[in-house]
Design an enzyme around this catalytic site. Structure first.
Site, mmCIF file in Angstrom:
data_model
loop_
_atom_site.group_PDB
_atom_site.id
_atom_site.type_symbol
_atom_site.label_atom_id
_atom_site.label_comp_id
_atom_site.label_asym_id
_atom_site.label_seq_id
_atom_site.Cartn_x
_atom_site.Cartn_y
_atom_site.Cartn_z
ATOM 1 N N CYS A 156 0.863 -1.183 0.000
ATOM 2 C CA CYS A 156 0.000 0.000 0.000
ATOM 3 C C CYS A 156 0.898 1.230 0.000
ATOM 4 C CB CYS A 156 -0.924 0.000 1.207
ATOM 5 S SG CYS A 156 -1.931 1.492 1.328
ATOM 6 N N HIS A 182 -3.810 -4.187 -10.620
ATOM 7 C CA HIS A 182 -4.623 -3.014 -10.929
ATOM 8 C C HIS A 182 -5.193 -3.122 -12.333
ATOM 9 C CE1 HIS A 182 -3.497 -0.607 -7.392
ATOM 10 N NE2 HIS A 182 -2.353 -1.246 -7.487
ATOM 11 N N GLU A 232 -10.928 -0.321 -4.245
ATOM 12 C CA GLU A 232 -9.867 -1.212 -3.766
ATOM 13 C C GLU A 232 -10.452 -2.548 -3.339
ATOM 14 O OE1 GLU A 232 -6.415 0.118 -1.638
ATOM 15 O OE2 GLU A 232 -7.289 2.118 -1.425
ATOM 16 N N CYS A 241 -5.296 5.830 -3.288
ATOM 17 C CA CYS A 241 -4.574 4.558 -3.402
ATOM 18 C C CYS A 241 -3.242 4.856 -4.065
ATOM 19 C CB CYS A 241 -5.384 3.554 -4.214
ATOM 20 S SG CYS A 241 -4.515 1.984 -4.484
ATOM 21 N N GLY A 290 -2.345 2.464 -6.807
ATOM 22 C CA GLY A 290 -3.272 2.739 -7.900
ATOM 23 C C GLY A 290 -2.888 3.970 -8.685
#
Length: 282
Positions: free
Chosen positions: A73, A165, A214, A223, A226
């Site tokens: 993350c 992703h 997510e 994110c 992301g």
């Protein structure tokens, strides 16, 4: 047993952080499901354990609201770096944090003895579908690939930044009903480990707007991985340029992403909200 915690966020992507140097956690999956609830718990996108590491300054383990463990993350790792530096676990301004996606290098930006933001070397993007993973035959990469979900065709670009992703470009991301659309991608059989889905609206070659669904958490305000995947996809589709600072505007704030031949670099803030103590878990 009481458990001290710190609430922190990166661009509104908020987690509950626990210092496992001092307070090891036996069942983090259950703990995350209970205390992440925004009505009956502390509230957050999940929990993050800051643990000892034999190979880095600290190890990060992150768990989503549903108890599933994530590999990486980008917003959380900046907050981990802030905690490690501000609490003198490591006093260097370049830190190494161990994750399930490997060791990440973080350059800290410090003001008045506290870390306020950081630049994270997120590593090179993974485009091979079998590694992301994406179940598709005879495709080396998925760039502007047509995916039919129910009666709607989407042009998707798939990228892994240590987690999978699916990036989709749209002329109007605000009109997307994400609680309906997001789960259709998250649980699509094409993504055997489920997927994070980014909806991107292009403002210009240096600015993107993004909403994200997510896996395991739903729509979040930001994110980090992301945003990195979005910039990689934008470059691959010809919307942005390599080796250029791209501002990704998320609902919780801005991240600056630079995609080079060597790596993807993410710069953004890390903010402490408050400290507290969990007295009991029910």
């Amino acid at each position: 047993m009481s458990i001290p915690f710190t609430k922190m966020h990166g661009c509104g992507n908020d987690y509950i952080y626990i210092n496992c140097f001092e307070h090891p956690i036996d069942h983090p999956e259950q703990l995350s499901r209970v205390i992440s609830d925004r009505h009956f718990g502390i509230g957050g996108d999940g929990i993050v354990l800051i643990c000892p590491s034999d190979v880095a300054d600290a190890k990060m383990r992150m768990f989503n609201i549903d108890g599933s463990e994530g590999k990486m993350c980008g917003n959380a790792i900046r907050c981990v770096a802030k905690y490690v530096y501000d609490h003198n676990i490591a006093t260097k301004e370049t830190l190494e944090i161990d994750t399930l996606s490997g060791i990440k290098i973080i350059e800290l930006h410090v003001e008045n003895g506290k870390m306020v933001s950081a630049t994270v070397d997120m590593g090179s993007p993974i485009l091979d579908p079998s590694t992301i993973p994406v179940l598709v035959e005879d495709q080396e990469v998925l760039i502007n690939y047509s995916l039919l979900i129910e009666d709607t065709s989407y042009s998707i670009t798939t990228v892994s930044m240590g987690n999978p992703h699916c990036v989709i470009f749209s002329d109007d991301i605000e009109s997307i009903n994400l609680p309906i659309t997001g789960p259709k991608f998250e649980h699509h059989p094409m993504f055997p480990e489920s997927v994070n889905t980014e909806f991107i609206q292009i403002e210009n070659r240096n600015t993107l707007h993004m909403r994200v669904w997510e896996r395991g958490s739903g729509e979040t305000l930001a994110c980090g991985t992301g945003a990195c995947a979005a910039v990689v996809a934008a470059v691959l589709n010809g919307h942005c340029d390599k080796d250029t600072d791209i501002v990704v505007k998320l609902r919780g704030g801005d991240l600056i992403i630079r995609y080079t031949d060597d790596s993807v670099y993410m710069t953004g803030p890390a903010t402490k909200v408050f400290d507290g103590i969990i007295e009991s878990i029910s």
